[in-house]
Design a protein around this motif. Structure first.
Motif, PDB file in Angstrom:
ATOM      1  N   CYS A 181      -6.834  -0.177  -3.296  1.00  0.00           N
ATOM      2  CA  CYS A 181      -6.345  -1.293  -2.485  1.00  0.00           C
ATOM      3  C   CYS A 181      -7.145  -1.406  -1.187  1.00  0.00           C
ATOM      4  O   CYS A 181      -7.476  -2.506  -0.744  1.00  0.00           O
ATOM      5  CB  CYS A 181      -4.853  -1.129  -2.180  1.00  0.00           C
ATOM      6  N   ASP A 182      -7.458  -0.269  -0.572  1.00  0.00           N
ATOM      7  CA  ASP A 182      -8.266  -0.289   0.654  1.00  0.00           C
ATOM      8  C   ASP A 182      -9.651  -0.866   0.374  1.00  0.00           C
ATOM      9  O   ASP A 182     -10.149  -1.693   1.131  1.00  0.00           O
ATOM     10  CB  ASP A 182      -8.410   1.138   1.226  1.00  0.00           C
ATOM     11  N   GLU A 183     -10.253  -0.428  -0.706  1.00  0.00           N
ATOM     12  CA  GLU A 183     -11.609  -0.899  -1.033  1.00  0.00           C
ATOM     13  C   GLU A 183     -11.645  -2.391  -1.323  1.00  0.00           C
ATOM     14  O   GLU A 183     -12.581  -3.080  -0.956  1.00  0.00           O
ATOM     15  CB  GLU A 183     -12.142  -0.138  -2.257  1.00  0.00           C
ATOM     16  N   LYS A 184     -10.596  -2.882  -1.988  1.00  0.00           N
ATOM     17  CA  LYS A 184     -10.597  -4.283  -2.420  1.00  0.00           C
ATOM     18  C   LYS A 184      -9.905  -5.218  -1.426  1.00  0.00           C
ATOM     19  O   LYS A 184      -9.808  -6.420  -1.676  1.00  0.00           O
ATOM     20  CB  LYS A 184      -9.894  -4.407  -3.789  1.00  0.00           C
ATOM     21  N   GLY A 185      -9.368  -4.655  -0.347  1.00  0.00           N
ATOM     22  CA  GLY A 185      -8.644  -5.498   0.610  1.00  0.00           C
ATOM     23  C   GLY A 185      -7.397  -6.107  -0.007  1.00  0.00           C
ATOM     24  O   GLY A 185      -7.117  -7.294   0.139  1.00  0.00           O
ATOM     25  N   VAL A 186      -6.652  -5.277  -0.718  1.00  0.00           N
ATOM     26  CA  VAL A 186      -5.449  -5.721  -1.429  1.00  0.00           C
ATOM     27  C   VAL A 186      -4.258  -4.942  -0.874  1.00  0.00           C
ATOM     28  O   VAL A 186      -4.381  -3.743  -0.588  1.00  0.00           O
ATOM     29  CB  VAL A 186      -5.634  -5.442  -2.944  1.00  0.00           C
ATOM     30  N   LEU A 187      -3.114  -5.595  -0.700  1.00  0.00           N
ATOM     31  CA  LEU A 187      -1.932  -4.907  -0.177  1.00  0.00           C
ATOM     32  C   LEU A 187      -1.358  -3.960  -1.217  1.00  0.00           C
ATOM     33  O   LEU A 187      -1.305  -4.292  -2.405  1.00  0.00           O
ATOM     34  CB  LEU A 187      -0.843  -5.904   0.213  1.00  0.00           C
ATOM     35  N   LEU A 188      -0.905  -2.791  -0.765  1.00  0.00           N
ATOM     36  CA  LEU A 188      -0.135  -1.894  -1.638  1.00  0.00           C
ATOM     37  C   LEU A 188       1.336  -2.017  -1.244  1.00  0.00           C
ATOM     38  O   LEU A 188       1.734  -1.589  -0.152  1.00  0.00           O
ATOM     39  CB  LEU A 188      -0.621  -0.445  -1.502  1.00  0.00           C
ATOM     40  N   LEU A 189       2.111  -2.648  -2.126  1.00  0.00           N
ATOM     41  CA  LEU A 189       3.535  -2.884  -1.876  1.00  0.00           C
ATOM     42  C   LEU A 189       4.345  -1.965  -2.789  1.00  0.00           C
ATOM     43  O   LEU A 189       4.176  -1.997  -4.008  1.00  0.00           O
ATOM     44  CB  LEU A 189       3.894  -4.348  -2.198  1.00  0.00           C
ATOM     45  N   LEU A 190       5.210  -1.150  -2.214  1.00  0.00           N
ATOM     46  CA  LEU A 190       5.994  -0.223  -3.035  1.00  0.00           C
ATOM     47  C   LEU A 190       7.468  -0.616  -3.044  1.00  0.00           C
ATOM     48  O   LEU A 190       8.098  -0.785  -1.989  1.00  0.00           O
ATOM     49  CB  LEU A 190       5.830   1.211  -2.531  1.00  0.00           C
ATOM     50  N   ASP A 191       7.994  -0.768  -4.251  1.00  0.00           N
ATOM     51  CA  ASP A 191       9.415  -1.048  -4.464  1.00  0.00           C
ATOM     52  C   ASP A 191      10.144   0.296  -4.507  1.00  0.00           C
ATOM     53  O   ASP A 191      10.071   1.022  -5.494  1.00  0.00           O
ATOM     54  CB  ASP A 191       9.588  -1.819  -5.778  1.00  0.00           C
ATOM     55  N   GLU A 192      10.816   0.621  -3.404  1.00  0.00           N
ATOM     56  CA  GLU A 192      11.594   1.873  -3.334  1.00  0.00           C
ATOM     57  C   GLU A 192      13.086   1.565  -3.358  1.00  0.00           C
ATOM     58  O   GLU A 192      13.909   2.316  -2.822  1.00  0.00           O
ATOM     59  CB  GLU A 192      11.204   2.661  -2.073  1.00  0.00           C
ATOM     60  N   VAL A 193      13.440   0.461  -3.995  1.00  0.00           N
ATOM     61  CA  VAL A 193      14.837   0.029  -4.019  1.00  0.00           C
ATOM     62  C   VAL A 193      15.729   1.091  -4.664  1.00  0.00           C
ATOM     63  O   VAL A 193      16.822   1.382  -4.179  1.00  0.00           O
ATOM     64  CB  VAL A 193      14.972  -1.326  -4.751  1.00  0.00           C
ATOM     65  N   GLN A 194      15.241   1.702  -5.751  1.00  0.00           N
ATOM     66  CA  GLN A 194      16.046   2.722  -6.438  1.00  0.00           C
ATOM     67  C   GLN A 194      15.664   4.149  -6.023  1.00  0.00           C
ATOM     68  O   GLN A 194      16.518   5.011  -5.866  1.00  0.00           O
ATOM     69  CB  GLN A 194      15.915   2.565  -7.965  1.00  0.00           C
ATOM     70  N   CYS A 195      14.377   4.385  -5.808  1.00  0.00           N
ATOM     71  CA  CYS A 195      13.908   5.765  -5.604  1.00  0.00           C
ATOM     72  C   CYS A 195      13.883   6.178  -4.137  1.00  0.00           C
ATOM     73  O   CYS A 195      13.702   7.355  -3.830  1.00  0.00           O
ATOM     74  CB  CYS A 195      12.539   5.966  -6.240  1.00  0.00           C
ATOM     75  N   GLY A 196      14.079   5.220  -3.210  1.00  0.00           N
ATOM     76  CA  GLY A 196      14.012   5.537  -1.791  1.00  0.00           C
ATOM     77  C   GLY A 196      15.312   6.092  -1.236  1.00  0.00           C
ATOM     78  O   GLY A 196      16.252   6.379  -1.970  1.00  0.00           O
ATOM     79  N   ILE A 197      15.367   6.236   0.077  1.00  0.00           N
ATOM     80  CA  ILE A 197      16.550   6.690   0.829  1.00  0.00           C
ATOM     81  C   ILE A 197      17.030   8.062   0.332  1.00  0.00           C
ATOM     82  O   ILE A 197      18.182   8.227  -0.095  1.00  0.00           O
ATOM     83  CB  ILE A 197      17.710   5.644   0.797  1.00  0.00           C
ATOM     84  N   ALA A 198      16.126   9.028   0.366  1.00  0.00           N
ATOM     85  CA  ALA A 198      16.438  10.454   0.147  1.00  0.00           C
ATOM     86  C   ALA A 198      16.746  10.819  -1.299  1.00  0.00           C
ATOM     87  O   ALA A 198      16.995  11.993  -1.601  1.00  0.00           O
ATOM     88  CB  ALA A 198      17.590  10.910   1.056  1.00  0.00           C
ATOM     89  N   ARG A 199      16.700   9.860  -2.213  1.00  0.00           N
ATOM     90  CA  ARG A 199      17.144  10.147  -3.586  1.00  0.00           C
ATOM     91  C   ARG A 199      16.297  11.186  -4.308  1.00  0.00           C
ATOM     92  O   ARG A 199      16.771  11.867  -5.215  1.00  0.00           O
ATOM     93  CB  ARG A 199      17.244   8.840  -4.413  1.00  0.00           C
ATOM     94  N   THR A 200      15.033  11.315  -3.924  1.00  0.00           N
ATOM     95  CA  THR A 200      14.185  12.272  -4.662  1.00  0.00           C
ATOM     96  C   THR A 200      13.859  13.526  -3.852  1.00  0.00           C
ATOM     97  O   THR A 200      12.906  14.246  -4.159  1.00  0.00           O
ATOM     98  CB  THR A 200      12.865  11.609  -5.133  1.00  0.00           C
TER      99      THR A 200
END
Ligand SMILES: *Cc1c(COP(=O)(O)O)cnc(C)c1O
Length: 411
Positions: free
Chosen positions: A217-236
Protein backbone atom coordinates in the motif's frame (compact mmCIF):
# COMPACT_ATOMS: atom_id res chain seq x y z
CA UNK A 1 -43.13 -16.52 29.25
CA UNK A 2 -42.93 -13.33 31.36
CA UNK A 3 -46.22 -11.94 32.68
CA UNK A 4 -48.14 -13.70 29.91
CA UNK A 5 -46.22 -12.08 27.07
CA UNK A 6 -46.25 -14.52 24.13
CA UNK A 7 -43.04 -13.31 22.54
CA UNK A 8 -43.07 -15.97 19.84
CA UNK A 9 -46.55 -14.99 18.62
CA UNK A 10 -45.78 -11.25 18.83
CA UNK A 11 -42.70 -11.84 16.67
CA UNK A 12 -44.68 -13.87 14.14
CA UNK A 13 -47.30 -11.15 13.86
CA UNK A 14 -45.12 -8.07 13.96
CA UNK A 15 -41.37 -8.56 13.44
CA UNK A 16 -39.94 -8.80 9.92
CA UNK A 17 -39.06 -12.38 9.07
CA UNK A 18 -35.47 -11.77 7.93
CA UNK A 19 -33.99 -13.88 10.73
CA UNK A 20 -34.62 -17.62 11.10
CA UNK A 21 -35.15 -17.59 14.86
CA UNK A 22 -35.07 -20.51 17.31
CA UNK A 23 -37.99 -20.77 19.77
CA UNK A 24 -36.26 -19.01 22.63
CA UNK A 25 -36.46 -15.54 24.23
CA UNK A 26 -33.94 -14.16 26.66
CA UNK A 27 -35.17 -12.03 29.52
CA UNK A 28 -32.12 -11.48 31.73
CA UNK A 29 -28.33 -11.61 31.74
CA UNK A 30 -25.57 -11.43 34.32
CA UNK A 31 -21.87 -11.85 33.65
CA UNK A 32 -21.39 -14.83 31.34
CA UNK A 33 -24.94 -16.11 31.86
CA UNK A 34 -28.31 -15.61 30.19
CA UNK A 35 -31.80 -16.71 31.25
CA UNK A 36 -34.75 -17.39 28.97
CA UNK A 37 -38.43 -16.77 29.68
CA UNK A 38 -38.82 -20.38 30.85
CA UNK A 39 -36.24 -19.87 33.59
CA UNK A 40 -33.47 -21.86 31.85
CA UNK A 41 -29.90 -20.71 32.38
CA UNK A 42 -27.29 -20.57 29.59
CA UNK A 43 -23.57 -20.03 29.35
CA UNK A 44 -23.19 -17.21 26.82
CA UNK A 45 -20.22 -17.82 24.51
CA UNK A 46 -21.80 -15.70 21.77
CA UNK A 47 -21.71 -12.34 23.58
CA UNK A 48 -24.44 -11.04 21.28
CA UNK A 49 -21.99 -11.59 18.39
CA UNK A 50 -18.78 -10.31 19.98
CA UNK A 51 -20.58 -7.33 21.50
CA UNK A 52 -20.97 -7.76 25.27
CA UNK A 53 -17.30 -7.25 26.08
CA UNK A 54 -17.83 -6.97 29.86
CA UNK A 55 -20.49 -9.68 30.03
CA UNK A 56 -24.08 -8.85 30.90
CA UNK A 57 -24.97 -6.01 33.27
CA UNK A 58 -21.45 -5.25 34.46
CA UNK A 59 -21.95 -2.89 37.45
CA UNK A 60 -19.53 -0.27 36.06
CA UNK A 61 -21.40 -0.16 32.74
CA UNK A 62 -24.84 -0.13 34.36
CA UNK A 63 -23.78 2.72 36.67
CA UNK A 64 -22.33 4.77 33.80
CA UNK A 65 -25.51 4.38 31.72
CA UNK A 66 -27.76 5.22 34.70
CA UNK A 67 -25.74 8.30 35.59
CA UNK A 68 -25.66 9.58 32.02
CA UNK A 69 -29.38 8.91 31.57
CA UNK A 70 -30.02 11.23 34.52
CA UNK A 71 -27.71 13.90 33.09
CA UNK A 72 -27.95 14.19 29.29
CA UNK A 73 -28.93 11.69 26.59
CA UNK A 74 -28.56 13.45 23.29
CA UNK A 75 -27.66 16.78 21.70
CA UNK A 76 -26.79 15.84 18.05
CA UNK A 77 -23.50 16.65 16.37
CA UNK A 78 -24.48 20.28 15.84
CA UNK A 79 -22.88 20.77 19.26
CA UNK A 80 -19.96 19.38 21.26
CA UNK A 81 -20.38 17.01 24.18
CA UNK A 82 -17.65 16.07 26.61
CA UNK A 83 -18.26 12.32 26.61
CA UNK A 84 -17.61 12.16 22.86
CA UNK A 85 -14.44 14.20 23.32
CA UNK A 86 -13.16 11.87 26.07
CA UNK A 87 -14.01 8.72 24.13
CA UNK A 88 -12.34 10.06 20.98
CA UNK A 89 -9.16 10.81 22.96
CA UNK A 90 -9.14 7.30 24.40
CA UNK A 91 -9.60 5.60 21.02
CA UNK A 92 -7.06 7.89 19.40
CA UNK A 93 -4.56 6.94 22.14
CA UNK A 94 -5.22 3.25 21.48
CA UNK A 95 -4.63 3.75 17.75
CA UNK A 96 -1.35 5.63 18.19
CA UNK A 97 -2.46 9.18 19.01
CA UNK A 98 -1.92 10.60 15.51
CA UNK A 99 -5.42 10.53 14.07
CA UNK A 100 -9.03 11.59 14.45
CA UNK A 101 -12.21 9.69 15.31
CA UNK A 102 -15.73 9.83 13.86
CA UNK A 103 -18.61 8.15 15.70
CA UNK A 104 -21.54 6.33 14.15
CA UNK A 105 -23.96 3.59 15.20
CA UNK A 106 -22.92 0.24 13.76
CA UNK A 107 -20.24 -1.74 12.02
CA UNK A 108 -21.75 -1.32 8.58
CA UNK A 109 -21.93 2.42 9.10
CA UNK A 110 -18.30 2.52 10.24
CA UNK A 111 -17.32 0.71 7.05
CA UNK A 112 -19.37 3.13 4.94
CA UNK A 113 -17.24 5.86 6.47
CA UNK A 114 -14.06 4.01 5.46
CA UNK A 115 -15.37 3.52 1.92
CA UNK A 116 -16.30 7.20 1.65
CA UNK A 117 -12.76 8.00 2.82
CA UNK A 118 -11.41 5.84 0.00
CA UNK A 119 -13.45 7.87 -2.54
CA UNK A 120 -12.20 11.20 -1.17
CA UNK A 121 -8.65 9.88 -1.17
CA UNK A 122 -9.02 8.55 -4.72
CA UNK A 123 -10.11 12.01 -5.89
CA UNK A 124 -7.14 13.64 -4.19
CA UNK A 125 -4.80 11.08 -5.71
CA UNK A 126 -6.12 11.11 -9.26
CA UNK A 127 -7.08 14.79 -9.59
CA UNK A 128 -10.29 16.15 -11.09
CA UNK A 129 -9.95 14.31 -14.43
CA UNK A 130 -8.63 11.03 -13.04
CA UNK A 131 -10.46 7.93 -11.93
CA UNK A 132 -9.46 6.13 -8.76
CA UNK A 133 -12.38 4.29 -7.16
CA UNK A 134 -11.20 0.69 -6.95
CA UNK A 135 -11.17 -1.03 -3.55
CA UNK A 136 -9.46 -4.39 -3.17
CA UNK A 137 -11.20 -6.66 -0.65
CA UNK A 138 -10.69 -10.28 0.37
CA UNK A 139 -12.56 -13.38 -0.66
CA UNK A 140 -14.83 -14.66 2.16
CA UNK A 141 -14.98 -11.13 3.59
CA UNK A 142 -17.91 -9.74 5.53
CA UNK A 143 -18.30 -5.98 5.88
CA UNK A 144 -22.00 -5.42 6.61
CA UNK A 145 -25.40 -5.12 4.95
CA UNK A 146 -25.46 -1.58 3.57
CA UNK A 147 -24.85 -1.13 -0.17
CA UNK A 148 -21.16 -0.42 0.38
CA UNK A 149 -20.79 -3.24 2.87
CA UNK A 150 -22.66 -5.71 0.64
CA UNK A 151 -20.55 -4.71 -2.35
CA UNK A 152 -17.42 -5.52 -0.32
CA UNK A 153 -18.90 -8.87 0.77
CA UNK A 154 -18.58 -11.39 -2.09
CA UNK A 155 -21.23 -13.85 -0.90
CA UNK A 156 -24.34 -14.78 -2.89
CA UNK A 157 -26.24 -15.07 0.41
CA UNK A 158 -25.53 -11.40 1.10
CA UNK A 159 -25.69 -9.96 -2.43
CA UNK A 160 -28.46 -11.91 -4.17
CA UNK A 161 -31.53 -9.81 -4.92
CA UNK A 162 -29.76 -6.50 -4.42
CA UNK A 163 -27.95 -5.87 -7.68
CA UNK A 164 -26.76 -3.50 -9.07
CA UNK A 165 -24.19 -3.05 -6.33
CA UNK A 166 -21.64 -0.28 -5.87
CA UNK A 167 -19.00 -0.47 -8.61
CA UNK A 168 -15.25 -0.63 -8.06
CA UNK A 169 -14.86 -3.63 -5.76
CA UNK A 170 -12.38 -6.35 -6.69
CA UNK A 171 -11.43 -9.41 -4.66
CA UNK A 172 -8.16 -11.14 -3.89
CA UNK A 173 -7.21 -14.22 -1.91
CA UNK A 174 -6.55 -13.66 1.80
CA UNK A 175 -2.97 -14.36 2.91
CA UNK A 176 -1.82 -14.35 -0.71
CA UNK A 177 0.20 -11.18 -1.17
CA UNK A 178 0.72 -11.80 -4.86
CA UNK A 179 -3.02 -12.02 -5.39
CA UNK A 180 -3.45 -8.60 -3.73
CA UNK A 181 -0.48 -7.12 -5.60
CA UNK A 182 -2.02 -8.25 -8.90
CA UNK A 183 -5.37 -6.69 -7.98
CA UNK A 184 -3.92 -3.25 -7.16
CA UNK A 185 -3.55 -0.91 -10.15
CA UNK A 186 -3.51 2.84 -10.92
CA UNK A 187 -7.23 3.10 -10.30
CA UNK A 188 -7.02 1.55 -6.82
CA UNK A 189 -7.73 3.85 -3.88
CA UNK A 190 -7.71 1.34 -1.02
CA UNK A 191 -7.18 -2.17 0.27
CA UNK A 192 -9.98 -2.96 2.71
CA UNK A 193 -9.94 -6.16 4.78
CA UNK A 194 -10.80 -7.66 8.16
CA UNK A 195 -7.68 -8.27 10.25
CA UNK A 196 -9.32 -11.54 11.28
CA UNK A 197 -12.30 -12.57 9.16
CA UNK A 198 -15.24 -13.27 11.45
CA UNK A 199 -18.46 -14.23 9.64
CA UNK A 200 -16.43 -15.91 6.89
CA UNK A 201 -15.27 -18.58 9.35
CA UNK A 202 -12.47 -17.05 11.53
CA UNK A 203 -9.60 -16.64 9.07
CA UNK A 204 -6.77 -14.54 10.54
CA UNK A 205 -4.44 -12.50 8.36
CA UNK A 206 -0.96 -13.93 8.76
CA UNK A 207 1.62 -11.58 10.23
CA UNK A 208 3.84 -11.56 7.13
CA UNK A 209 0.81 -11.02 4.90
CA UNK A 210 -0.31 -7.90 6.80
CA UNK A 211 3.24 -6.57 6.86
CA UNK A 212 3.51 -7.21 3.13
CA UNK A 213 0.18 -5.48 2.49
CA UNK A 214 1.35 -2.42 4.44
CA UNK A 215 4.45 -2.25 2.25
CA UNK A 216 2.44 -2.78 -0.94
CA UNK A 217 0.00 0.00 0.00
CA UNK A 218 2.87 2.39 0.79
CA UNK A 219 4.58 1.64 -2.51
CA UNK A 220 1.41 2.06 -4.56
CA UNK A 221 -0.01 5.04 -2.66
CA UNK A 222 -3.08 3.05 -1.65
CA UNK A 223 -4.91 3.30 1.69
CA UNK A 224 -4.82 0.31 4.04
CA UNK A 225 -8.24 0.19 5.70
CA UNK A 226 -8.79 -2.43 8.40
CA UNK A 227 -12.23 -3.63 9.47
CA UNK A 228 -11.81 -4.40 13.18
CA UNK A 229 -15.55 -4.42 13.84
CA UNK A 230 -15.45 -7.99 15.18
CA UNK A 231 -11.79 -8.58 16.04
CA UNK A 232 -11.01 -5.23 17.69
CA UNK A 233 -11.55 -3.87 21.23
CA UNK A 234 -9.36 -6.35 23.15
CA UNK A 235 -11.05 -9.46 21.73
CA UNK A 236 -7.81 -11.12 20.63
CA UNK A 237 -5.64 -10.26 23.64
CA UNK A 238 -4.45 -6.94 22.21
CA UNK A 239 -6.59 -3.81 21.76
CA UNK A 240 -6.59 -3.93 17.94
CA UNK A 241 -5.92 -7.26 16.23
CA UNK A 242 -3.42 -5.65 13.83
CA UNK A 243 -1.08 -5.10 16.79
CA UNK A 244 -0.17 -8.79 16.50
CA UNK A 245 1.53 -7.91 13.19
CA UNK A 246 3.04 -4.65 14.37
CA UNK A 247 1.56 -2.74 11.41
CA UNK A 248 -0.39 0.54 11.40
CA UNK A 249 -3.38 0.95 9.07
CA UNK A 250 -4.39 4.32 7.61
CA UNK A 251 -7.90 3.95 9.01
CA UNK A 252 -9.79 1.55 11.28
CA UNK A 253 -13.44 0.55 11.47
CA UNK A 254 -14.78 -0.59 14.83
CA UNK A 255 -18.13 -1.27 16.47
CA UNK A 256 -19.33 -4.50 18.08
CA UNK A 257 -17.39 -4.72 21.37
CA UNK A 258 -16.86 -0.99 21.79
CA UNK A 259 -19.99 -0.32 23.83
CA UNK A 260 -20.33 -3.74 25.48
CA UNK A 261 -23.96 -3.88 24.36
CA UNK A 262 -24.95 -0.35 23.37
CA UNK A 263 -25.01 0.35 19.62
CA UNK A 264 -21.87 2.27 18.69
CA UNK A 265 -19.52 2.37 15.74
CA UNK A 266 -16.44 4.45 15.09
CA UNK A 267 -13.73 5.07 12.56
CA UNK A 268 -10.23 6.23 13.30
CA UNK A 269 -8.35 7.97 10.48
CA UNK A 270 -4.64 8.83 10.44
CA UNK A 271 -3.98 12.59 10.48
CA UNK A 272 -2.50 12.40 6.99
CA UNK A 273 -5.96 11.59 5.63
CA UNK A 274 -8.36 12.85 8.31
CA UNK A 275 -8.59 16.30 6.68
CA UNK A 276 -10.28 14.72 3.64
CA UNK A 277 -13.50 14.91 5.66
CA UNK A 278 -14.22 18.65 5.68
CA UNK A 279 -17.39 20.14 7.24
CA UNK A 280 -20.46 18.82 5.48
CA UNK A 281 -18.86 15.76 3.84
CA UNK A 282 -20.16 13.18 6.31
CA UNK A 283 -22.54 13.10 9.26
CA UNK A 284 -24.95 11.13 11.41
CA UNK A 285 -27.62 12.26 13.86
CA UNK A 286 -27.09 9.75 16.65
CA UNK A 287 -23.35 9.10 16.41
CA UNK A 288 -21.31 9.97 19.49
CA UNK A 289 -24.31 10.86 21.61
CA UNK A 290 -23.52 11.34 25.34
CA UNK A 291 -25.35 8.20 26.51
CA UNK A 292 -23.55 5.86 24.14
CA UNK A 293 -20.15 7.50 24.63
CA UNK A 294 -20.52 7.23 28.41
CA UNK A 295 -21.16 3.50 27.99
CA UNK A 296 -18.22 3.03 25.63
CA UNK A 297 -15.94 5.03 27.94
CA UNK A 298 -16.98 2.83 30.87
CA UNK A 299 -16.26 -0.23 28.72
CA UNK A 300 -12.75 0.94 27.86
CA UNK A 301 -11.99 2.09 31.42
CA UNK A 302 -13.15 -1.27 32.80
CA UNK A 303 -10.99 -3.12 30.26
CA UNK A 304 -8.01 -1.24 31.75
CA UNK A 305 -9.05 -1.40 35.40
CA UNK A 306 -9.75 -5.14 35.37
CA UNK A 307 -6.73 -6.12 33.24
CA UNK A 308 -9.07 -7.63 30.70
CA UNK A 309 -6.53 -7.69 27.89
CA UNK A 310 -4.26 -9.78 30.11
CA UNK A 311 -7.17 -12.11 30.91
CA UNK A 312 -7.92 -12.65 27.23
CA UNK A 313 -4.26 -13.17 26.38
CA UNK A 314 -3.79 -15.87 29.04
CA UNK A 315 -7.15 -17.59 28.86
CA UNK A 316 -7.35 -17.23 25.09
CA UNK A 317 -4.25 -19.38 24.81
CA UNK A 318 -5.78 -21.79 27.29
CA UNK A 319 -8.97 -21.94 25.17
CA UNK A 320 -7.11 -22.59 21.90
CA UNK A 321 -4.89 -25.20 23.55
CA UNK A 322 -7.91 -26.95 25.03
CA UNK A 323 -9.61 -27.00 21.62
CA UNK A 324 -6.42 -28.22 19.95
CA UNK A 325 -6.32 -31.12 22.44
CA UNK A 326 -9.97 -31.82 21.70
CA UNK A 327 -9.10 -31.95 18.00
CA UNK A 328 -6.34 -34.46 18.75
CA UNK A 329 -8.86 -36.48 20.70
CA UNK A 330 -11.57 -36.24 18.03
CA UNK A 331 -9.80 -35.81 14.68
CA UNK A 332 -12.77 -37.10 12.71
CA UNK A 333 -15.08 -34.47 14.24
CA UNK A 334 -12.85 -31.39 14.27
CA UNK A 335 -11.25 -30.30 11.00
CA UNK A 336 -9.44 -27.21 12.26
CA UNK A 337 -9.28 -24.76 15.17
CA UNK A 338 -8.52 -21.14 14.16
CA UNK A 339 -8.38 -17.73 15.77
CA UNK A 340 -6.81 -15.80 18.56
CA UNK A 341 -7.80 -14.79 22.09
CA UNK A 342 -11.57 -14.95 22.52
CA UNK A 343 -12.25 -14.98 18.76
CA UNK A 344 -12.11 -18.66 17.91
CA UNK A 345 -13.60 -20.80 15.17
CA UNK A 346 -13.88 -24.56 15.17
CA UNK A 347 -14.41 -26.08 11.73
CA UNK A 348 -16.22 -29.38 12.16
CA UNK A 349 -16.99 -32.27 9.84
CA UNK A 350 -20.66 -32.51 10.84
CA UNK A 351 -23.35 -29.87 10.38
CA UNK A 352 -22.45 -26.70 12.32
CA UNK A 353 -26.04 -25.44 12.63
CA UNK A 354 -27.13 -28.76 14.16
CA UNK A 355 -24.25 -28.54 16.61
CA UNK A 356 -25.12 -24.96 17.55
CA UNK A 357 -28.66 -26.15 18.32
CA UNK A 358 -27.43 -29.16 20.31
CA UNK A 359 -25.18 -26.90 22.40
CA UNK A 360 -28.08 -24.52 23.04
CA UNK A 361 -30.27 -27.39 24.19
CA UNK A 362 -27.56 -28.24 26.72
CA UNK A 363 -27.22 -24.64 27.89
CA UNK A 364 -24.33 -23.29 25.80
CA UNK A 365 -24.91 -20.36 23.42
CA UNK A 366 -22.42 -20.29 20.53
CA UNK A 367 -22.83 -18.70 17.07
CA UNK A 368 -22.06 -20.40 13.75
CA UNK A 369 -19.92 -19.01 10.92
CA UNK A 370 -19.47 -19.82 7.22
CA UNK A 371 -17.66 -22.99 6.22
CA UNK A 372 -19.17 -25.30 8.81
CA UNK A 373 -17.66 -23.37 11.69
CA UNK A 374 -18.85 -22.98 15.28
CA UNK A 375 -17.52 -19.83 16.95
CA UNK A 376 -16.50 -19.34 20.56
CA UNK A 377 -16.91 -15.63 21.37
CA UNK A 378 -17.06 -15.50 25.17
CA UNK A 379 -17.35 -12.16 26.95
CA UNK A 380 -13.85 -10.93 27.72
CA UNK A 381 -14.40 -11.48 31.46
CA UNK A 382 -14.82 -15.25 31.00
CA UNK A 383 -12.60 -17.38 33.26
CA UNK A 384 -10.86 -20.74 32.79
CA UNK A 385 -13.65 -22.42 34.77
CA UNK A 386 -16.23 -21.10 32.34
CA UNK A 387 -14.10 -22.10 29.36
CA UNK A 388 -13.86 -25.62 30.80
CA UNK A 389 -17.65 -25.73 31.24
CA UNK A 390 -18.24 -24.59 27.65
CA UNK A 391 -15.77 -27.10 26.22
CA UNK A 392 -17.36 -29.93 28.23
CA UNK A 393 -20.78 -29.21 26.70
CA UNK A 394 -19.28 -28.74 23.24
CA UNK A 395 -17.42 -32.05 23.48
CA UNK A 396 -20.52 -33.92 24.60
CA UNK A 397 -22.51 -32.50 21.67
CA UNK A 398 -19.72 -33.32 19.20
CA UNK A 399 -19.59 -36.91 20.49
CA UNK A 400 -23.34 -37.28 20.11
CA UNK A 401 -23.22 -35.81 16.62
CA UNK A 402 -20.45 -38.18 15.60
CA UNK A 403 -22.30 -41.19 17.03
CA UNK A 404 -25.39 -40.15 15.08
CA UNK A 405 -23.40 -39.67 11.84
CA UNK A 406 -21.90 -43.15 12.24
CA UNK A 407 -25.29 -44.68 12.96
CA UNK A 408 -26.74 -43.01 9.84
CA UNK A 409 -23.78 -44.18 7.72
CA UNK A 410 -24.28 -47.81 8.70
CA UNK A 411 -28.10 -47.70 8.50
C1 LIG B 1 -20.64 -7.55 12.21
C2 LIG B 1 -19.66 -7.02 11.26
C3 LIG B 1 -19.96 -5.92 10.44
C4 LIG B 1 -21.32 -5.27 10.42
O1 LIG B 1 -21.62 -4.67 11.64
P1 LIG B 1 -23.15 -4.24 11.94
O2 LIG B 1 -23.05 -3.55 13.27
O3 LIG B 1 -23.96 -5.48 11.97
O4 LIG B 1 -23.56 -3.32 10.86
C5 LIG B 1 -18.96 -5.42 9.62
N1 LIG B 1 -17.75 -5.98 9.59
C6 LIG B 1 -17.43 -7.04 10.36
C7 LIG B 1 -16.05 -7.60 10.30
C8 LIG B 1 -18.38 -7.60 11.20
O5 LIG B 1 -18.07 -8.67 11.93
Amino acid sequence: MTANIDTEQLYKDNVLGNYGLPPISFVRGRGVHLWDDQGNQYLDFCSGLAVTTLGHCHPALTAAIQKQAETLLHVSNLYRNEKQALLARKLNDKAGGNGKVFFCNSGAEANEGLLKLSRLYGQRKAGAEGKCIKVVCAEKAFHGRTFGGMSATPKPKVQNGFHPLVPGFVFAELNNLESFANAVDDETSAVFIETIQGEGGIHPCEVEFLQGLRKLCDEKGVLLLLDEVQCGIARTGVFFAFEHAGVKPDAIGMAKGLGSGVPVGAIWIHDEFADLFTPGTHATTFGGTPLICAAALATLETIEKENIIENVKLNGEYLINALDSLQNEMPESIVEVRGRGYLVGIQISGDNLALVKACRDKGLIVPPAEGNVVRFLPPLIATKTEIDAAIAIFKECLQEQMAQMKAEATA
